[in-house]
Design an enzyme around this catalytic site. Structure first.
Site, PDB file in Angstrom:
ATOM      1  N   HIS A 114      17.906  -7.564   4.264  1.00 53.68           N
ATOM      2  CA  HIS A 114      16.977  -7.188   3.190  1.00 53.68           C
ATOM      3  C   HIS A 114      15.544  -7.093   3.720  1.00 53.68           C
ATOM      4  O   HIS A 114      14.860  -6.082   3.509  1.00 53.68           O
ATOM      5  CB  HIS A 114      17.059  -8.237   2.069  1.00 53.68           C
ATOM      6  CG  HIS A 114      16.121  -7.992   0.926  1.00 53.68           C
ATOM      7  ND1 HIS A 114      16.522  -7.413  -0.256  1.00 53.68           N
ATOM      8  CD2 HIS A 114      14.789  -8.242   0.779  1.00 53.68           C
ATOM      9  CE1 HIS A 114      15.487  -7.319  -1.084  1.00 53.68           C
ATOM     10  NE2 HIS A 114      14.421  -7.819  -0.467  1.00 53.68           N
ATOM     11  N   GLU A 115      15.106  -8.136   4.406  1.00 51.42           N
ATOM     12  CA  GLU A 115      13.728  -8.139   4.905  1.00 51.42           C
ATOM     13  C   GLU A 115      13.531  -7.083   5.986  1.00 51.42           C
ATOM     14  O   GLU A 115      12.446  -6.498   6.104  1.00 51.42           O
ATOM     15  CB  GLU A 115      13.352  -9.529   5.427  1.00 51.42           C
ATOM     16  CG  GLU A 115      13.406 -10.634   4.370  1.00 51.42           C
ATOM     17  CD  GLU A 115      12.589 -10.341   3.123  1.00 51.42           C
ATOM     18  OE1 GLU A 115      11.618  -9.562   3.187  1.00 51.42           O
ATOM     19  OE2 GLU A 115      12.936 -10.875   2.058  1.00 51.42           O
TER      20      GLU A 115
ATOM     21  N   HIS B  66      12.646  -3.853   4.348  1.00 50.86           N
ATOM     22  CA  HIS B  66      11.205  -3.769   4.060  1.00 50.86           C
ATOM     23  C   HIS B  66      10.434  -3.397   5.331  1.00 50.86           C
ATOM     24  O   HIS B  66       9.542  -2.544   5.307  1.00 50.86           O
ATOM     25  CB  HIS B  66      10.678  -5.124   3.573  1.00 50.86           C
ATOM     26  CG  HIS B  66      10.915  -5.395   2.134  1.00 50.86           C
ATOM     27  ND1 HIS B  66      10.562  -4.527   1.132  1.00 50.86           N
ATOM     28  CD2 HIS B  66      11.464  -6.475   1.511  1.00 50.86           C
ATOM     29  CE1 HIS B  66      10.873  -5.047  -0.045  1.00 50.86           C
ATOM     30  NE2 HIS B  66      11.420  -6.228   0.165  1.00 50.86           N
TER      31      HIS B  66
ATOM     32  N   HIS C 102      10.656   0.174   6.502  1.00 45.52           N
ATOM     33  CA  HIS C 102       9.921   1.047   5.584  1.00 45.52           C
ATOM     34  C   HIS C 102       8.471   1.173   6.069  1.00 45.52           C
ATOM     35  O   HIS C 102       7.869   2.251   6.021  1.00 45.52           O
ATOM     36  CB  HIS C 102       9.964   0.476   4.165  1.00 45.52           C
ATOM     37  CG  HIS C 102       9.510   1.427   3.104  1.00 45.52           C
ATOM     38  ND1 HIS C 102       9.313   1.047   1.802  1.00 45.52           N
ATOM     39  CD2 HIS C 102       9.216   2.756   3.144  1.00 45.52           C
ATOM     40  CE1 HIS C 102       8.915   2.096   1.090  1.00 45.52           C
ATOM     41  NE2 HIS C 102       8.837   3.136   1.887  1.00 45.52           N
TER      42      HIS C 102
END
Length: 649
Positions: free
Chosen positions: A440-441, A444, A447
């Site tokens: 998940h991190e 980020h 991105h």
């Protein structure tokens, strides 16, 4: 090329910051007073100043979160008023606003920067009379201080509590790695220490056999930082006042000005529809859990502190599976290397260890290369320690953009988690949930790191609407359940034996175990946050609002002592105020994108992934996410993909 992470000026940091801000004030005045009318002569140098300030201050704010000390607290707290005052001055600089408002932009990116700048000035009260501007400045400063105070209260309360267990039978059946992490010698006697730091807390709440100890731990966790009640009242009152000053009926209405969602009713309707879809299945899930606890241990009054424990036992009985079976296969180092390899293959980049200074010995930095050229840097700080605040997050530092001199800057980012630390006996081992968190991190991070915009203000995660910023993180985490992905790094830490097909199948099979109860919990948080910011709630009204929402979303009534809001740092210290709904809002995009990129053989469709990188990741905030999505797939995201992801009937 990159900044070196070092901070050796804590004692006089605030003075250095003040000197930097004063120099920037002069440069901004020079730009404002000049005859410059072109984007390149106004907004380009202003973005250079933004980057300079970020490069200077981020190391302190980061260090205050990951290596918290009296020195970092003092420097950080002394810096907040300076930054708040500077920010307010800039946001309410009428002459600068008029100059920017008159600029014409040519490129798509520049037009978006200009649009955001003008909107930012207006939302900061540039058109307000002087007395109201001054009040907005005071509010901004006080909110910064209160946010930090909320976070510090929570950290102090978390670190202040210890549960010492002396009887070995009260840890029987727990994973050996959790027992080893808790084991200590005190006065020549072996005891087991559990704290409110998340890895320790969740270990006992999930596997701890003593019900009274689970109750004690749960109560300690749910009653942390009672002083935050007063902090919450002040934060809510100031945010409400701020929105009123700017002409909005509430903080929620104000917040939506910069979000993907257009109207308050859209958010409330979306959340209620999601709750309605999950409710029937959630009731069945709870009924099943109650029956299991009754049958297993004659528990007639299932409580919140029992849910994690009996859910884990039920999952094991139902699927012959629990996290203890997978944890030995997820050694932190191998998981990280596997993740980097997957991202490399998926997006055509490579990662090389970087020999550079960091803030702690366990931090792992890597340089990123694309087509053989250096393109970014990432730091991983993954293990829990008492100086680090709880949770997991990505923090951006440097940004990809082309400055006013035509030089290209490269991006960097930090990924911070709180996984079980390495001990003398065993390496850091991750639960599968931890693996998902790391993915998940990383979503980020890429991105931000894969952004290709030339304008800093819309590059990477900059300028991305808050309620879609979770899309890339949720997209990547979905792959952490796929067998084709897990087998790349799932090897037993002692024997080297690969994780079995059967075990990987069980991970996938149990993914949506009690999914409907999980959705109700997220809807509860989201509705509480959003409705809380639709009006002014104070004192007991905050608890009354939460209790009212729980009438629908909480099928198991929490005890009266539960003060969840005192630890809800996402909205009171983390920027998610009136925006917690974004997790589910963005998940519609992430679920739809995941199914579009999924390939059961390799785990992903490389061609689709290439498009995802080129359209979604590379474009940052230069184009609205809904527009980018349609450019990528030729259609809007389908909300049914979210229902499909959770396998809700």
């Amino acid at each position: 090329m990159f900044q070196e992470f070092k901070l050796d000026n804590l004692e006089h940091f605030s003075k250095d910051l003040e000197a930097l801000l004063n120099r920037q004030r002069k440069e901004i005045k020079s730009i404002t007073d000049s005859n410059a009318v072109d984007y390149a002569d106004v907004l380009k140098p202003l973005q250079d100043l933004d980057e300079e300030l970020s490069l200077f201050f981020t190391p302190l704010s980061h260090l205050n979160s990951v290596m918290n000390s009296e020195e970092t607290q003092k420097a950080y707290e002394a810096s907040l008023p300076l930054l708040s005052k500077f920010s307010s001055e800039m946001a309410q600089n009428i002459a600068l606003f008029k100059k920017i408002e008159a600029i014409k932009a040519d490129s798509k990116e520049a037009k978006k920067v200009l649009e955001h700048e003008v909107r930012g000035f207006i939302l900061s009260g540039v058109n307000l009379p002087e007395d109201k501007k001054k009040r907005l400045e005071e509010i901004s400063l006080k909110l910064s201080e209160l946010s930090n105070q909320f976070s510090q209260n929570l950290l102090d309360a978390t670190n202040a509590y210890e549960l010492i267990i002396e009887d070995e039978k009260d840890v029987e059946g727990m994973p050996q790695s959790d027992i080893d992490a808790a084991k200590e010698e005190i006065d020549g006697k072996t005891v087991y220490k559990f704290t409110l730091q998340f890895p320790s807390y969740v270990a006992y709440m999930t596997y701890g056999p003593n019900r009274e100890y689970r109750k004690e731990l749960s109560k300690a966790y749910a009653t942390r930082a009672p002083e935050n009640e007063e902090v919450i009242d002040q934060i809510l009152a100031l945010k409400y006042e701020k929105s009123q000053l700017l002409g909005f009926s509430s903080y929620a209405q104000y917040a939506l000005e910069t979000r993907d969602a257009s109207h308050e009713d859209d958010v409330i309707t979306f959340l209620n529809e999601l709750a309605d879809a999950a409710l029937p299945q959630a009731k069945n899930e709870l009924t099943e859990l109650k029956a299991f606890a009754l049958k297993t241990d004659d528990i007639e009054d299932l409580a919140g502190y029992d849910v994690g424990y009996y859910s884990e036992k039920l999952k094991k009985e139902k699927f012959d599976f629990d996290d203890t079976m997978t944890k030995p296969y997820f050694e932190q180092e191998k998981v990280l290397q596997g993740l980097l390899y997957i991202v490399s293959e998926l997006f055509g980049v490579t990662f090389e260890p970087a020999d550079i200074p960091t803030w702690h010995t366990c931090v792992k930095p890597f340089d990123i290369f694309e087509d053989g050229k250096l393109s970014g840097r990432i730091y991983f700080d993954l293990e829990a320690r008492k100086e680090k605040r709880g949770g997991a997050w990505m923090n951006d530092w440097e940004t990809h953009y082309v400055d006013s001199k035509g030089e290209t800057h490269l991006p960097s980012a930090f990924i911070v988690c709180n996984f079980s630390p390495t001990t003398q006996n065993i390496p850091s081992l991750l639960r599968h949930d931890d693996v998902v968190t790391l993915f998940h991190e990383m979503g980020h991070a890429i991105h931000h790191l894969f952004g290709k915009c030339k304008e800093r203000s819309v590059s990477g995660i900059n300028g991305v609407a808050w309620d879609v910023v979770e899309f890339p993180s949720q997209f990547l985490e979905n792959f952490a359940y796929e067998a084709a992905i897990l087998k790349r790094f799932g090897f037993h830490y002692e024997t080297g034996e690969p994780i079995s097909d059967e075990l990987m199948a069980k991970i996938k099979e149990t993914k949506n175990f009690q999914a409907a109860l999980g959705i109700l919990r997220q809807v509860e948080f989201s509705l509480f946050d959003f409705v809380l910011h639709q009006d002014l709630y104070q004192g007991e009204e905050v608890q009354t609002l939460l209790d009212g929402i729980r009438e629908k979303t909480s099928l198991l009534k929490p005890p009266s002592y539960n003060k969840f809001q005192h630890g809800f740092s996402h909205i009171f210290a983390g920027g998610y105020a009136a925006g917690y709904y974004s997790y589910k809002w963005a998940e519609v995009l992430s679920a739809d994108a995941f199914f579009s990129c999924l390939d059961n053989e390799s785990g992903f469709n490389k061609e689709r992934a290439k498009g995802y990188k080129e359209y979604i990741l590379a474009s940052g905030g230069a184009i609205e996410m809904s527009e980018l999505y349609e450019e990528w797939l030729g259609r809007k995201a389908d909300v049914q993909s979210l229902i499909k992801l959770y396998e809700i009937a």
